[in-house]
Design an enzyme around this catalytic site. Structure first.
Site, PDB file in Angstrom:
ATOM      1  N   LYS A 111     -48.891  61.134  14.665  1.00 46.06           N
ATOM      2  CA  LYS A 111     -50.047  61.732  15.337  1.00 46.06           C
ATOM      3  C   LYS A 111     -50.146  61.319  16.796  1.00 46.06           C
ATOM      4  O   LYS A 111     -50.606  62.088  17.632  1.00 46.06           O
ATOM      5  CB  LYS A 111     -51.345  61.345  14.609  1.00 46.06           C
ATOM      6  CG  LYS A 111     -51.552  62.093  13.308  1.00 46.06           C
ATOM      7  CD  LYS A 111     -53.019  62.053  12.916  1.00 46.06           C
ATOM      8  CE  LYS A 111     -53.275  62.795  11.631  1.00 46.06           C
ATOM      9  NZ  LYS A 111     -54.689  62.709  11.228  1.00 46.06           N
ATOM     10  N   LYS A 194     -43.957  68.936   6.460  1.00 48.67           N
ATOM     11  CA  LYS A 194     -44.985  69.189   5.449  1.00 48.67           C
ATOM     12  C   LYS A 194     -45.986  70.231   5.942  1.00 48.67           C
ATOM     13  O   LYS A 194     -46.184  70.379   7.151  1.00 48.67           O
ATOM     14  CB  LYS A 194     -45.668  67.884   5.012  1.00 48.67           C
ATOM     15  CG  LYS A 194     -46.593  67.308   6.013  1.00 48.67           C
ATOM     16  CD  LYS A 194     -47.352  66.100   5.477  1.00 48.67           C
ATOM     17  CE  LYS A 194     -48.332  65.691   6.557  1.00 48.67           C
ATOM     18  NZ  LYS A 194     -48.808  64.343   6.528  1.00 48.67           N
ATOM     19  N   LYS A 197     -52.525  70.980   8.652  1.00 50.10           N
ATOM     20  CA  LYS A 197     -53.606  71.701   9.319  1.00 50.10           C
ATOM     21  C   LYS A 197     -53.294  71.930  10.781  1.00 50.10           C
ATOM     22  O   LYS A 197     -53.826  72.849  11.394  1.00 50.10           O
ATOM     23  CB  LYS A 197     -54.896  70.876   9.224  1.00 50.10           C
ATOM     24  CG  LYS A 197     -55.434  70.707   7.816  1.00 50.10           C
ATOM     25  CD  LYS A 197     -56.465  69.590   7.830  1.00 50.10           C
ATOM     26  CE  LYS A 197     -57.172  69.448   6.516  1.00 50.10           C
ATOM     27  NZ  LYS A 197     -57.918  68.171   6.461  1.00 50.10           N
TER      28      LYS A 197
HETATM   29  P1  AMP Z   1     -55.795  65.675   5.199  1.00 49.66           P
HETATM   30  O1  AMP Z   1     -55.581  67.126   5.445  1.00 49.66           O
HETATM   31  O2  AMP Z   1     -54.827  64.844   5.994  1.00 49.66           O
HETATM   32  O3  AMP Z   1     -57.199  65.229   5.337  1.00 49.66           O
HETATM   33  O4  AMP Z   1     -55.398  65.442   3.677  1.00 49.66           O
HETATM   34  C1  AMP Z   1     -56.295  65.575   2.600  1.00 49.66           C
HETATM   35  C2  AMP Z   1     -55.567  65.387   1.295  1.00 49.66           C
HETATM   36  O5  AMP Z   1     -54.596  66.426   1.110  1.00 49.66           O
HETATM   37  C3  AMP Z   1     -54.790  64.061   1.182  1.00 49.66           C
HETATM   38  O6  AMP Z   1     -54.883  63.573  -0.141  1.00 49.66           O
HETATM   39  C4  AMP Z   1     -53.391  64.470   1.502  1.00 49.66           C
HETATM   40  O7  AMP Z   1     -52.417  63.608   0.929  1.00 49.66           O
HETATM   41  C5  AMP Z   1     -53.315  65.848   0.891  1.00 49.66           C
HETATM   42  N1  AMP Z   1     -52.309  66.669   1.571  1.00 49.66           N
HETATM   43  C6  AMP Z   1     -52.303  67.016   2.879  1.00 49.66           C
HETATM   44  N2  AMP Z   1     -51.232  67.783   3.173  1.00 49.66           N
HETATM   45  C7  AMP Z   1     -50.542  67.929   2.015  1.00 49.66           C
HETATM   46  C8  AMP Z   1     -49.342  68.614   1.659  1.00 49.66           C
HETATM   47  N3  AMP Z   1     -48.644  69.306   2.558  1.00 49.66           N
HETATM   48  N4  AMP Z   1     -48.939  68.556   0.370  1.00 49.66           N
HETATM   49  C9  AMP Z   1     -49.642  67.855  -0.559  1.00 49.66           C
HETATM   50  N5  AMP Z   1     -50.772  67.183  -0.283  1.00 49.66           N
HETATM   51  C10 AMP Z   1     -51.229  67.225   0.983  1.00 49.66           C
END
Ligand code: AMP
Ligand code: TRP
Length: 332
Positions: A111, A194, A197
């Site tokens: 990041k 991956k 967002k």
């Molecule tokens: P975040 O968008 O970083 O707040 O992630 C929220 C939740 O979604 C966390 O538990 C992450 O590990 C999960 N997560 C985010 N991106 C992925 C992805 N590409 N595949 C699986 N889980 C994800």
């Protein structure tokens, strides 16, 4: 009943990876655990967030939890910044965590990018706040996607060091819960990245707000290779894009990757992609629609967040009081 804590950042573009890696699992754990699910707005501002967007995105995370099936009576849904214990405990943990530990965090490196000098101090301390989120409730289990594994190891290190330094057993050693066939959903444009967002390409992710046409379009454009699907899972090795789409299918249909291949071995993507589109529209589509419906009634979402915050405060305050005594802070 053992206690669960998890969180999602209100940074917009909620996607299929968030759903399959995390939010859907939140729903499945409700019967066996006491569950606390948070929209982590304090984590979100570790990178710049426009205030109006932050407000809307925080409601959107809550709406996504509800739409996926989190029951706000059985579980607690709230916004992180409305429970002061998170920030207070994070400060104490900032004095427990070592610079060397934080220097190893890959999410910070990604990041912060090349211009690390310009990253916020909050982004660096992010994992310490995450440990505080979980341990303010002495939660023992944390459902997340695979990318959060390293942060949870740090949470364990912080709990262990706190307990050792003060000679107590204040904090439990938490266990990550990483399960399902899609714990790491990859970008539709690049099987090595991956789904995220913040990817500049909208075509890299399927979001909660995509309708049928958009889901179909994104999957049609999704990168693949030229070969048909193999008969065995090991035939997906070295084919990251194919493996990703098969994993998404398996997760959405609640079957294994091998069962998907049993059905589609030898099929071209021209056959598999429309089948995956139908499945995604059937299973994930209604969740997004319900989220959008809930966003039309922000007062309802706010009432759930308020009730959740009150219940969260009632759980976190006694933990914080105990921690402050252990540390040697005078009672107010
Ligand atoms: P975040 O968008 O970083 O707040 O992630 C929220 C939740 O979604 C966390 O538990 C992450 O590990 C999960 N997560 C985010 N991106 C992925 C992805 N590409 N595949 C699986 N889980 C994800
Ligand atoms: N760091 C997590 C993510 O980006 C979000 C998060 C913050 C979290 N606090 C948490 C997840 C506590 C689990 C438990 O995905």
């Amino acid at each position: 009943m053992p206690r669960i804590f998890s969180g999602v950042q209100p940074t917009g573009n909620l996607h299929l990876g968030n759903y399959l890696g995390a939010i859907r699992n939140f729903v499945r754990l409700q019967d066996d655990y006491e569950c606390i699910y948070c929209a982590v707005d304090m984590h979100a501002i570790t990178v710049w967030q426009d205030p109006a967007n932050l407000r809307s995105n925080t409601r959107e995370v809550a709406a996504a939890y509800l739409a996926a099936g989190v029951d706000p009576k059985a579980s607690i849904i709230f916004a992180q910044s409305t429970v002061p214990a998170h920030a207070e405990l994070a400060w104490i943990f900032n004095c427990i965590a070592r610079l060397g530990w934080l220097n190893r965090m890959t999410q910070f490196k990604e990041k912060a990018g090349k211009n690390r000098e310009n990253a916020s101090l909050g982004l660096y301390a992010y994992p310490s706040l995450m440990a505080a989120d979980i341990l303010a409730y002495k939660a023992t289990h944390v459902p997340v996607g695979e990318d959060q594994k390293q942060h949870l190891e740090l949470t364990r290190d912080i709990a262990q060091k706190f307990n050792n330094d003060y000679g107590t057993e204040t904090f439990p050693i938490v266990e990550p819960l990483i399960f399902g066939e899609a714990t790491r959903v990859m970008s539709l444009r690049d099987g090595a990245k991956k789904m995220s967002k913040s990817d500049p390409s909208d075509y890299s992710r399927i979001t909660f707000t995509d309708d049928r046409d958009m889901i179909a379009k994104k999957l049609r454009k999704a990168r693949t290779d030229a070969d048909p699907l193999p008969a065995e899972e090991k035939g997906l090795e070295g084919r990251p894009e194919a493996a990703n789409l098969v994993g998404i299918y398996a997760a959405l249909a609640d079957i294994t990757k091998q069962q998907v291949l049993d059905k589609y071995a030898g099929s071209q993507f021209s056959v598999f992609k429309p089948a995956l589109t139908d499945l995604a529209v059937e299973t994930f589509g209604p969740v997004g629609e319900e989220m959008k419906r809930l966003m039309g009634d922000p007062a309802h979402v706010d009432a759930i967040l308020k009730d959740g915050a009150e219940r969260a405060i009632a759980l976190a305050e006694p933990v914080l009081k105990e921690v402050k005594e252990v540390v040697g802070f005078l009672a107010p």
